[in-house]
Motif scaffolding. Structure first.
Motif, PDB file in Angstrom:
ATOM      1  N   PHE A  33       0.829  -1.206   0.000  1.00  0.00           N
ATOM      2  CA  PHE A  33       0.000   0.000   0.000  1.00  0.00           C
ATOM      3  C   PHE A  33       0.868   1.263   0.000  1.00  0.00           C
ATOM      4  O   PHE A  33       0.576   2.230  -0.718  1.00  0.00           O
ATOM      5  CB  PHE A  33      -0.923   0.004   1.217  1.00  0.00           C
ATOM      6  CG  PHE A  33      -2.056  -0.985   1.124  1.00  0.00           C
ATOM      7  CD1 PHE A  33      -2.409  -1.564  -0.084  1.00  0.00           C
ATOM      8  CD2 PHE A  33      -2.774  -1.355   2.258  1.00  0.00           C
ATOM      9  CE1 PHE A  33      -3.459  -2.475  -0.167  1.00  0.00           C
ATOM     10  CE2 PHE A  33      -3.824  -2.249   2.176  1.00  0.00           C
ATOM     11  CZ  PHE A  33      -4.155  -2.825   0.958  1.00  0.00           C
ATOM     12  N   GLU A  34       1.926   1.281   0.788  1.00  0.00           N
ATOM     13  CA  GLU A  34       2.805   2.455   0.821  1.00  0.00           C
ATOM     14  C   GLU A  34       3.461   2.675  -0.546  1.00  0.00           C
ATOM     15  O   GLU A  34       3.589   3.825  -1.000  1.00  0.00           O
ATOM     16  CB  GLU A  34       3.870   2.272   1.900  1.00  0.00           C
ATOM     17  CG  GLU A  34       3.323   2.375   3.318  1.00  0.00           C
ATOM     18  CD  GLU A  34       4.372   2.097   4.370  1.00  0.00           C
ATOM     19  OE1 GLU A  34       5.522   1.769   3.991  1.00  0.00           O
ATOM     20  OE2 GLU A  34       4.053   2.184   5.574  1.00  0.00           O
ATOM     21  N   THR A  82      -5.912   4.201   4.264  1.00  0.00           N
ATOM     22  CA  THR A  82      -5.535   5.470   4.893  1.00  0.00           C
ATOM     23  C   THR A  82      -6.717   6.173   5.552  1.00  0.00           C
ATOM     24  O   THR A  82      -6.521   7.176   6.246  1.00  0.00           O
ATOM     25  CB  THR A  82      -4.922   6.435   3.857  1.00  0.00           C
ATOM     26  OG1 THR A  82      -5.950   6.900   2.962  1.00  0.00           O
ATOM     27  CG2 THR A  82      -3.824   5.759   3.058  1.00  0.00           C
ATOM     28  N   LEU A  83      -7.933   5.698   5.316  1.00  0.00           N
ATOM     29  CA  LEU A  83      -9.112   6.386   5.824  1.00  0.00           C
ATOM     30  C   LEU A  83      -9.261   6.166   7.330  1.00  0.00           C
ATOM     31  O   LEU A  83      -8.859   5.119   7.853  1.00  0.00           O
ATOM     32  CB  LEU A  83     -10.364   5.881   5.104  1.00  0.00           C
ATOM     33  CG  LEU A  83     -10.418   6.139   3.599  1.00  0.00           C
ATOM     34  CD1 LEU A  83     -11.671   5.522   3.005  1.00  0.00           C
ATOM     35  CD2 LEU A  83     -10.374   7.628   3.303  1.00  0.00           C
ATOM     36  N   ALA A 108      -7.385  16.229   8.204  1.00  0.00           N
ATOM     37  CA  ALA A 108      -6.187  15.412   8.376  1.00  0.00           C
ATOM     38  C   ALA A 108      -6.107  14.323   7.315  1.00  0.00           C
ATOM     39  O   ALA A 108      -5.025  14.029   6.785  1.00  0.00           O
ATOM     40  CB  ALA A 108      -6.179  14.794   9.775  1.00  0.00           C
ATOM     41  N   ALA A 109      -7.253  13.714   6.985  1.00  0.00           N
ATOM     42  CA  ALA A 109      -7.263  12.676   5.953  1.00  0.00           C
ATOM     43  C   ALA A 109      -6.899  13.250   4.593  1.00  0.00           C
ATOM     44  O   ALA A 109      -6.144  12.645   3.821  1.00  0.00           O
ATOM     45  CB  ALA A 109      -8.633  12.007   5.902  1.00  0.00           C
ATOM     46  N   GLY A 115      -4.809  11.329   0.916  1.00  0.00           N
ATOM     47  CA  GLY A 115      -5.510  12.445   0.289  1.00  0.00           C
ATOM     48  C   GLY A 115      -4.824  12.903  -0.988  1.00  0.00           C
ATOM     49  O   GLY A 115      -5.478  13.182  -1.996  1.00  0.00           O
ATOM     50  N   ALA A 116      -3.496  12.981  -0.945  1.00  0.00           N
ATOM     51  CA  ALA A 116      -2.753  13.352  -2.143  1.00  0.00           C
ATOM     52  C   ALA A 116      -2.914  12.312  -3.248  1.00  0.00           C
ATOM     53  O   ALA A 116      -3.048  12.651  -4.431  1.00  0.00           O
ATOM     54  CB  ALA A 116      -1.274  13.528  -1.796  1.00  0.00           C
ATOM     55  N   ALA A 117      -2.923  11.045  -2.859  1.00  0.00           N
ATOM     56  CA  ALA A 117      -3.106   9.979  -3.844  1.00  0.00           C
ATOM     57  C   ALA A 117      -4.500  10.028  -4.452  1.00  0.00           C
ATOM     58  O   ALA A 117      -4.680   9.778  -5.653  1.00  0.00           O
ATOM     59  CB  ALA A 117      -2.857   8.620  -3.191  1.00  0.00           C
TER      60      ALA A 117
END
Length: 211
Positions: A33-34, A82-83, A108-109, A115-117
């Motif tokens: 995922f990263e 990430t949520l 924050a998310a 969020g950027a992705a």
């Protein structure tokens, strides 16, 4: 000769060291995922590849395809990881305090790598794939946020700082919808100051009791 042999053996990792370095289970999933999120944010969805993700996560491409038939499905699962696990807000004594906490969670998310992705993904997807992204955003982002906001507003009705009948799905969608709009279409960042402005100038006037 014995010194050379000993030095050679010390330089090469043994089976135990190799096994320790090999990721499995949740550790491997997190690495995948990263790697997927990093590729999305650095090069966009078009340049994200299963080969690149597998290489960065130090696993085989076949292992990725066994679980994720396409890079879009992998990207969406990476975003989901990430949520926030829960967006429920405890009783803080006022609807403003509770809405501020909710908006802060969403801020924050949006400011996170996820969020950027998400911005990168939504910017590049073609029409055929956009339905999957829409379903993801509605099911994983908008619906949980709507339920959490409705819970805050209904509690406010009982407390008396929300107008009776104001706790509707339309009103509940306003806050996150404006955050997502700003996140996607505006060059201005989603800040704590913007969240406070959103609560005080938009959300509270919609639900405040008359008089």
């Amino acid at each position: 000769m014995k010194q050379t042999s000993a030095r050679s053996e010390a330089a090469e990792p043994g089976p135990a060291a190799a096994g320790a370095a090999r990721r499995r289970g949740k550790a491997l999933e997190q690495a995948i995922f990263e790697a997927a999120l990093e590729q999305l944010t650095s090069g966009g969805f078009a340049r994200m590849t299963m080969e690149g993700v597998a290489g960065a996560a130090q696993t085989g491409k076949a292992a990725l395809y066994r679980r994720w038939p396409s890079k879009l499905e992998l990207a969406l699962d990476a975003l989901a990881s990430t949520l926030p696990a829960r967006t429920d807000v405890p009783d803080l004594g006022s609807v403003r305090s509770e809405l501020m906490q909710l908006m802060g969670t969403y801020q924050a998310a949006l400011d996170s790598p996820g969020g950027a992705a998400m911005r990168a993904l939504m910017a590049e997807l073609d029409h055929d794939r956009s339905a999957l992204v829409k379903d993801f955003v509605m099911g994983q982002v908008m619906e949980p946020a709507r339920r959490a906001t409705l819970a805050v507003l209904r509690r406010g009705e009982q407390r008396g700082d929300v107008r009776p009948g104001a706790a509707t799905e339309l009103v509940a969608d306003v806050g996150l919808a404006l955050l997502l709009y700003r996140n996607k279409f505006s060059d201005a960042p989603v800040t704590a100051e913007f969240c406070a402005q959103l609560v005080d100038e938009v959300m509270l006037p919609l639900v405040r009791p008359a008089g």
